[in-house]
Design a protein around this motif. Structure first.
Motif, PDB file in Angstrom:
ATOM      1  N   ASP A  74       0.839  -1.195   0.000  1.00 40.91           N
ATOM      2  CA  ASP A  74       0.000   0.000   0.000  1.00 40.91           C
ATOM      3  C   ASP A  74       0.878   1.249   0.000  1.00 40.91           C
ATOM      4  O   ASP A  74       2.108   1.169   0.100  1.00 40.91           O
ATOM      5  CB  ASP A  74      -0.939   0.003   1.198  1.00 40.91           C
ATOM      6  N   LEU A  75       0.233   2.392  -0.064  1.00 43.84           N
ATOM      7  CA  LEU A  75       0.955   3.635  -0.287  1.00 43.84           C
ATOM      8  C   LEU A  75       0.500   4.688   0.714  1.00 43.84           C
ATOM      9  O   LEU A  75      -0.703   4.893   0.914  1.00 43.84           O
ATOM     10  CB  LEU A  75       0.665   4.118  -1.711  1.00 43.84           C
ATOM     11  N   LEU A  76       1.472   5.333   1.366  1.00 45.24           N
ATOM     12  CA  LEU A  76       1.176   6.543   2.119  1.00 45.24           C
ATOM     13  C   LEU A  76       1.184   7.716   1.149  1.00 45.24           C
ATOM     14  O   LEU A  76       2.096   7.825   0.328  1.00 45.24           O
ATOM     15  CB  LEU A  76       2.218   6.789   3.202  1.00 45.24           C
ATOM     16  N   LEU A  85      -2.901  10.197   3.946  1.00 45.55           N
ATOM     17  CA  LEU A  85      -3.800   9.150   3.478  1.00 45.55           C
ATOM     18  C   LEU A  85      -3.058   7.825   3.353  1.00 45.55           C
ATOM     19  O   LEU A  85      -1.850   7.780   3.197  1.00 45.55           O
ATOM     20  CB  LEU A  85      -4.380   9.504   2.100  1.00 45.55           C
ATOM     21  N   ARG A  86      -3.852   6.747   3.408  1.00 46.80           N
ATOM     22  CA  ARG A  86      -3.350   5.414   3.041  1.00 46.80           C
ATOM     23  C   ARG A  86      -4.151   4.949   1.833  1.00 46.80           C
ATOM     24  O   ARG A  86      -5.396   4.906   1.879  1.00 46.80           O
ATOM     25  CB  ARG A  86      -3.500   4.426   4.198  1.00 46.80           C
ATOM     26  N   GLY A  92      -7.704   0.437  -4.809  1.00 51.10           N
ATOM     27  CA  GLY A  92      -7.962   1.861  -4.977  1.00 51.10           C
ATOM     28  C   GLY A  92      -8.611   2.533  -3.786  1.00 51.10           C
ATOM     29  O   GLY A  92      -9.046   3.686  -3.880  1.00 51.10           O
ATOM     30  N   SER A  93      -8.655   1.852  -2.641  1.00 54.69           N
ATOM     31  CA  SER A  93      -9.274   2.439  -1.456  1.00 54.69           C
ATOM     32  C   SER A  93      -8.432   3.605  -0.945  1.00 54.69           C
ATOM     33  O   SER A  93      -7.208   3.616  -1.069  1.00 54.69           O
ATOM     34  CB  SER A  93      -9.428   1.389  -0.361  1.00 54.69           C
ATOM     35  N   VAL A  94      -9.100   4.587  -0.359  1.00 59.57           N
ATOM     36  CA  VAL A  94      -8.434   5.763   0.201  1.00 59.57           C
ATOM     37  C   VAL A  94      -8.943   5.969   1.618  1.00 59.57           C
ATOM     38  O   VAL A  94     -10.144   6.127   1.838  1.00 59.57           O
ATOM     39  CB  VAL A  94      -8.705   7.020  -0.644  1.00 59.57           C
ATOM     40  N   ARG A  95      -8.018   5.946   2.580  1.00 64.11           N
ATOM     41  CA  ARG A  95      -8.392   6.122   3.981  1.00 64.11           C
ATOM     42  C   ARG A  95      -7.603   7.279   4.575  1.00 64.11           C
ATOM     43  O   ARG A  95      -6.384   7.353   4.420  1.00 64.11           O
ATOM     44  CB  ARG A  95      -8.119   4.836   4.763  1.00 64.11           C
ATOM     45  N   VAL A  96      -8.289   8.191   5.247  1.00 58.35           N
ATOM     46  CA  VAL A  96      -7.638   9.323   5.893  1.00 58.35           C
ATOM     47  C   VAL A  96      -7.036   8.863   7.212  1.00 58.35           C
ATOM     48  O   VAL A  96      -7.746   8.360   8.086  1.00 58.35           O
ATOM     49  CB  VAL A  96      -8.628  10.482   6.123  1.00 58.35           C
ATOM     50  N   LEU A  97      -5.716   9.033   7.362  1.00 62.77           N
ATOM     51  CA  LEU A  97      -5.038   8.696   8.611  1.00 62.77           C
ATOM     52  C   LEU A  97      -4.958   9.893   9.556  1.00 62.77           C
ATOM     53  O   LEU A  97      -5.023   9.728  10.765  1.00 62.77           O
ATOM     54  CB  LEU A  97      -3.626   8.182   8.319  1.00 62.77           C
TER      55      LEU A  97
END
Length: 319
Positions: A74-76, A85-86, A92-97
Motif C-alpha cells: 500500500d501507499l502513504l 492518506l493510506r 484503490g481504497s483511500v483512507r484518511v489517517l
C-alpha cells in the motif's frame, strides 16, 4: 565532491496529466506518482517511451504530493488538501489517517516516511499558505513548517519539530536512528535524532547547492536522493532578513505573479554521514522545476510540480 557531473536526459514519458510532484520506485522498477487532478498513477516500462504504460491506482479527491511505499504494497500519500492518506494499490481504497493536529486542519501535508515500529513521520510545509500559494510562504519566510509523528495505533499526530523553513521531504537513516528533513527555504537538510544521545533534537546535517524538495532513499544501503527544485537565490536570502512587513508585502505580490522556473535543474545524493555521493546538474533544460527523483533500474526518474510527465535520465555509476 567539488565539481558536479552532467545530468543526462534520455527521454520523456507523458502522463496525460500535470504535476507528478513526487516519484517513487517499487521493487519491480515501476514508478508511482500523484498528479494535479487527484489521481495516483503507476508507470510501467519507463525504459522505453514507446511501450510505457500508465495505470490509475486511485483517486484521492484532493492533490497528492509526497508518497511512501509500505511493506505490504500500500501507499502513504501526503495530500495537500485532505491530509495524510493510506491508499490501497490493489483496490484503490483511500483512507484518511490524519487531517488535523489539535483541531487545526493540515493545510499543506508534504512528505512521509514509515518507521519500523509502524509509526509514520510526515511534514507539513506551512501553517499559513496552501499549495496553490506556496510561493508566498517561501517569500514571507513564515517558518511555520512542522515535522509530525502519527503513532502506530493511529489517533492524534504529535508535533516533533516546528518553526521549520518550508518543511518538505523526509527520509529515515539506514539504521533508523534519525530522520532527514528538507528545509527548502534554508537550502539544507536537518537531522532529527530518534534514538540515542540527543534523541528528540534536530541539528543541521547538510548544506545544499539549491532548494531541496522531496527525498527518496535508494534501499537500506543506498544513498538518499534529493531533488533540487531551484538553485540558491541570493536575493531571497536578503529578503528573508528584511522586516516582517516587507516580507508580507513581497509575498502578496509573489502569489499574484505566475512562477517561471529557471532552466538549470539538479539532483544530489547524500549518505548517512552527510557526504555528497552524487551531484548532477543540467543547464538549459526543457524539463523544469524538479521536485523529486528516484532510481528505477538503470535510470533516474525526475518528477515536477509543473510538467505533464516525467523525465528519464542516465543513472550515474555507483560510488
Amino acid at each position: 565532491m567539488d565539481r558536479p557531473a552532467e545530468l543526462v536526459p534520455l527521454h520523456y514519458v507523458s502522463l496525460g496529466a500535470r504535476g507528478p510532484e513526487d516519484v517513487v520506485a517499487d521493487p519491480y522498477g515501476r514508478v508511482l506518482t500523484g498528479v494535479a487532478d487527484g489521481r495516483v498513477l503507476r508507470v510501467h516500462h519507463l525504459d522505453d517511451p514507446c511501450t510505457a504504460r500508465v495505470e490509475v491506482l486511485a483517486r484521492t479527491g484532493g492533490r497528492p504530493l509526497g508518497l511512501e511505499l509500505l511493506p505490504d504494497g500500500d501507499l502513504l500519500v501526503c495530500d495537500a488538501i485532505r491530509g495524510l492518506l493510506r491508499v490501497g494499490t490493489d483496490d484503490g481504497s483511500v483512507r484518511v489517517l490524519a487531517d488535523s493536529v489539535a483541531g487545526e486542519r493540515l493545510r499543506f501535508c508534504s512528505n512521509a516516511v514509515a518507521l519500523p515500529d509502524g509509526a509514520v513521520c510526515f511534514t507539513v510545509t506551512s501553517r499559513r499558505y496552501g499549495l496553490d500559494r506556496w510561493a508566498g510562504d517561501i517569500v514571507e519566510h513564515t517558518r511555520t513548517g512542522r515535522l509530525l509523528r502519527l503513532p502506530p495505533e493511529g489517533g492524534e499526530p504529535e508535533v516533533l519539530l516546528e518553526g521549520l523553513q518550508f518543511a518538505n521531504g523526509v527520509a529515515a537513516s539506514a539504521d533508523g536512528s534519525f530522520l532527514l528533513v528538507a528545509e527548502t527555504a534554508a537550502c539544507r537538510l536537518l537531522r532529527y535524532r530518534l534514538t540515542g544521545p540527543g534523541a528528540g533534537h534536530a541539528e543541521p546535517f547538510a548544506d545544499l547547492p539549491g532548494m531541496p524538495d522531496n527525498l527518496w532513499r535508494e534501499g537500506p544501503a543506498g544513498p538518499v536522493w534529493v531533488a533540487l527544485a531551484a538553485p540558491r537565490l541570493p536575493a531571497l536570502g536578503l529578503l528573508h532578513r528584511a522586516p516582517p512587513a516587507v516580507r508580507r508585502g513581497a509575498a502578496r505580490a509573489a502569489v499574484r505573479v505566475p512562477y517561471r522556473p529557471g532552466a538549470t535543474i539538479g539532483v544530489v545524493a547524500v549518505d548517512d554521514e552527510g557526504r555528497t555521493v552524487h551531484r548532477l546538474i543540467r543547464r538549459r533544460s526543457g524539463f523544469r522545476m524538479v521536485t523529486s527523483v528516484c532510481a528505477a533500474g538503470e535510470h533516474l526518474v525526475l518528477g515536477s510540480l509543473r510538467e505533464p510527465g516525467v523525465a528519464v535520465c542516465t543513472r550515474p555509476a555507483a560510488r
